[in-house]
Design a protein around this motif. Structure first.
Motif, PDB file in Angstrom:
ATOM      1  N   LEU A  36     -24.690 109.315  25.574  1.00  0.00           N
ATOM      2  CA  LEU A  36     -24.253 109.392  24.180  1.00  0.00           C
ATOM      3  C   LEU A  36     -23.384 110.613  23.889  1.00  0.00           C
ATOM      4  CD1 LEU A  36     -27.484 108.285  22.263  1.00  0.00           C
ATOM      5  CD2 LEU A  36     -25.472 106.917  22.857  1.00  0.00           C
ATOM      6  N   GLN A  39     -21.108 111.259  20.629  1.00  0.00           N
ATOM      7  CA  GLN A  39     -21.483 110.327  19.566  1.00  0.00           C
ATOM      8  C   GLN A  39     -22.475 110.988  18.619  1.00  0.00           C
ATOM      9  OE1 GLN A  39     -22.648 106.686  21.488  1.00  0.00           O
ATOM     10  NE2 GLN A  39     -20.579 106.320  22.179  1.00  0.00           N
ATOM     11  N   LYS A  40     -22.356 110.638  17.347  1.00  0.00           N
ATOM     12  CA  LYS A  40     -23.211 111.210  16.308  1.00  0.00           C
ATOM     13  C   LYS A  40     -24.006 110.085  15.654  1.00  0.00           C
ATOM     14  CE  LYS A  40     -21.329 115.273  16.702  1.00  0.00           C
ATOM     15  NZ  LYS A  40     -21.898 116.084  17.725  1.00  0.00           N
ATOM     16  N   PHE A  60     -25.633 105.363  17.028  1.00  0.00           N
ATOM     17  CA  PHE A  60     -24.892 106.538  17.480  1.00  0.00           C
ATOM     18  C   PHE A  60     -23.461 106.108  17.766  1.00  0.00           C
ATOM     19  CE2 PHE A  60     -29.242 107.540  18.309  1.00  0.00           C
ATOM     20  CZ  PHE A  60     -29.346 108.910  18.128  1.00  0.00           C
ATOM     21  N   VAL A  61     -22.498 106.743  17.091  1.00  0.00           N
ATOM     22  CA  VAL A  61     -21.103 106.322  17.199  1.00  0.00           C
ATOM     23  C   VAL A  61     -20.175 107.526  17.304  1.00  0.00           C
ATOM     24  CG1 VAL A  61     -21.504 104.193  15.901  1.00  0.00           C
ATOM     25  CG2 VAL A  61     -20.759 106.248  14.698  1.00  0.00           C
ATOM     26  N   GLU A  62     -18.959 107.255  17.758  1.00  0.00           N
ATOM     27  CA  GLU A  62     -17.909 108.264  17.757  1.00  0.00           C
ATOM     28  C   GLU A  62     -17.203 108.198  16.405  1.00  0.00           C
ATOM     29  OE1 GLU A  62     -15.414 107.621  21.162  1.00  0.00           O
ATOM     30  OE2 GLU A  62     -17.021 108.144  22.546  1.00  0.00           O
ATOM     31  N   PHE A  65     -15.666 104.918  14.094  1.00  0.00           N
ATOM     32  CA  PHE A  65     -16.305 103.663  14.493  1.00  0.00           C
ATOM     33  C   PHE A  65     -16.025 102.577  13.459  1.00  0.00           C
ATOM     34  CE2 PHE A  65     -19.973 100.763  14.376  1.00  0.00           C
ATOM     35  CZ  PHE A  65     -19.968 100.314  15.679  1.00  0.00           C
ATOM     36  N   TYR A  70     -17.140  96.203  16.628  1.00  0.00           N
ATOM     37  CA  TYR A  70     -18.162  96.927  17.391  1.00  0.00           C
ATOM     38  C   TYR A  70     -18.085  96.652  18.885  1.00  0.00           C
ATOM     39  CZ  TYR A  70     -20.970  92.660  17.685  1.00  0.00           C
ATOM     40  OH  TYR A  70     -21.410  91.387  17.944  1.00  0.00           O
ATOM     41  N   GLN A  73     -15.998  99.067  21.197  1.00  0.00           N
ATOM     42  CA  GLN A  73     -16.265 100.499  21.145  1.00  0.00           C
ATOM     43  C   GLN A  73     -17.586 100.832  21.823  1.00  0.00           C
ATOM     44  OE1 GLN A  73     -15.252 101.606  16.768  1.00  0.00           O
ATOM     45  NE2 GLN A  73     -15.577  99.404  16.935  1.00  0.00           N
ATOM     46  N   ARG A  74     -17.645 101.990  22.413  1.00  0.00           N
ATOM     47  CA  ARG A  74     -18.892 102.464  23.013  1.00  0.00           C
ATOM     48  C   ARG A  74     -19.768 103.016  21.890  1.00  0.00           C
ATOM     49  NH1 ARG A  74     -20.058 104.557  28.488  1.00  0.00           N
ATOM     50  NH2 ARG A  74     -22.034 105.672  28.342  1.00  0.00           N
ATOM     51  N   PHE A  75     -21.052 102.688  21.916  1.00  0.00           N
ATOM     52  CA  PHE A  75     -21.999 103.191  20.930  1.00  0.00           C
ATOM     53  C   PHE A  75     -23.405 103.042  21.482  1.00  0.00           C
ATOM     54  CE2 PHE A  75     -21.324  98.714  19.972  1.00  0.00           C
ATOM     55  CZ  PHE A  75     -22.615  98.232  19.909  1.00  0.00           C
ATOM     56  N   VAL A 132     -27.102 101.121  25.025  1.00  0.00           N
ATOM     57  CA  VAL A 132     -25.752 101.674  24.951  1.00  0.00           C
ATOM     58  C   VAL A 132     -24.779 100.568  25.337  1.00  0.00           C
ATOM     59  CG1 VAL A 132     -24.137 103.404  25.847  1.00  0.00           C
ATOM     60  CG2 VAL A 132     -26.551 104.016  25.472  1.00  0.00           C
TER      61      VAL A 132
END
Length: 189
Positions: A36, A39-40, A60-62, A65, A70, A73-75, A132
Motif C-alpha cells: 500500500l 496510498q492513503k 486505501f487509494v492514491e 482515485f 476502479y 487503478q491500484r488500491f 489489493v
C-alpha cells in the motif's frame, strides 16, 4: 551446456532488465505496508446485515482515485471483522455477490470459489483481511498485514472488488460512505 541452466540464466537476465514497476506488478509484496505504499485511507464504513455488525471497510487509494474506473487503478480494501466468520462462508458469499453483479460461467465460479476457499481463513473479531487490486495482474490478500496469497486473474479481481465499488453493488450506502473523503479537522489559527 545444458538447456535448463541456460534458460534460467536468460530468464534472470531478462528480469533484471525489466523496469522496477514491471517486477513489482508480478511479485506480491510480503507485507501490506509495502503493498500500500503511496496510498492513503478514505473514510471507514460499517456493514450491518440483519442488525448484526459484520465488518468495517476502509479503502486505501492514491490521490486522484476515480471510483468509476476502479478496475484501472491500484488500491487496497481492508475489511476489519467485528465477528467470527468461517473462511468458506466468506468465499461463498463473495461468489454470490460477484454473480449478482454479472453472471459468472459455472466452471469459472467454481475455480474462483476454490481459489478464495484456499486463501480466506476463518476470522475472529479484530482480524483484518485486506485485498489489493493490481491492474493487469489480479488480487492479493493479506491477513493482519501478512501476505496470504493471490488470485492472478484480472477478471476475478475486477469482479471481486466490484462487490464494494461497482455502482451495481448490493450495498450502495456502504459504497457511498466508503468513497467519501475524510472530514478534516479545522486548523488552529
Amino acid at each position: 551446456m545444458h538447456r535448463a541452466p541456460l534458460l534460467s540464466l536468460l530468464l534472470a537476465c531478462a528480469a533484471a532488465m525489466l523496469p522496477a514497476t514491471a517486477v513489482r506488478a508480478s511479485t506480491p509484496e510480503p507485507t501490506l505496508a509495502l503493498a500500500l505504499q503511496g496510498q492513503k485511507p478514505l473514510s471507514t464504513a460499517r456493514l450491518r446485515y440483519w442488525g448484526f455488525d459484520v465488518y468495517d471497510a476502509r479503502l486505501f487509494v492514491e490521490p486522484g482515485f476515480d471510483a468509476q474506473r476502479y478496475e484501472a487503478q491500484r488500491f487496497g480494501l481492508e475489511l476489519s471483522y467485528l465477528r467470527e466468520l468461517k473462511g468458506a462462508d466468506i468465499a461463498e458469499r463473495s461468489i454470490d455477490e460477484m454473480n449478482d453483479l454479472a453472471p459468472i460461467e459455472p466452471g469459472q465460479a467454481r475455480r474462483w470459489l476454490e481459489a478464495m476457499g484456499a486463501l480466506f481463513p476463518d476470522v475472529q473479531r479484530g482480524d483484518r483481511i485486506t485485498g489489493v487490486h493490481v491492474p493487469g495482474s489480479g488480487a492479493r490478500f493479506y491477513l493482519n498485514g501478512r501476505l496470504l496469497g493471490e488470485v492472478a486473474d484480472e477478471a476475478f479481481s475486477r469482479q471481486f472488488f466490484g462487490i464494494w465499488l461497482s455502482p451495481k453493488t448490493s450495498q450502495p450506502r456502504l459504497r457511498e460512505a466508503m468513497l467519501q473523503a475524510p472530514v478534516s479537522s479545522p486548523r488552529a489559527p
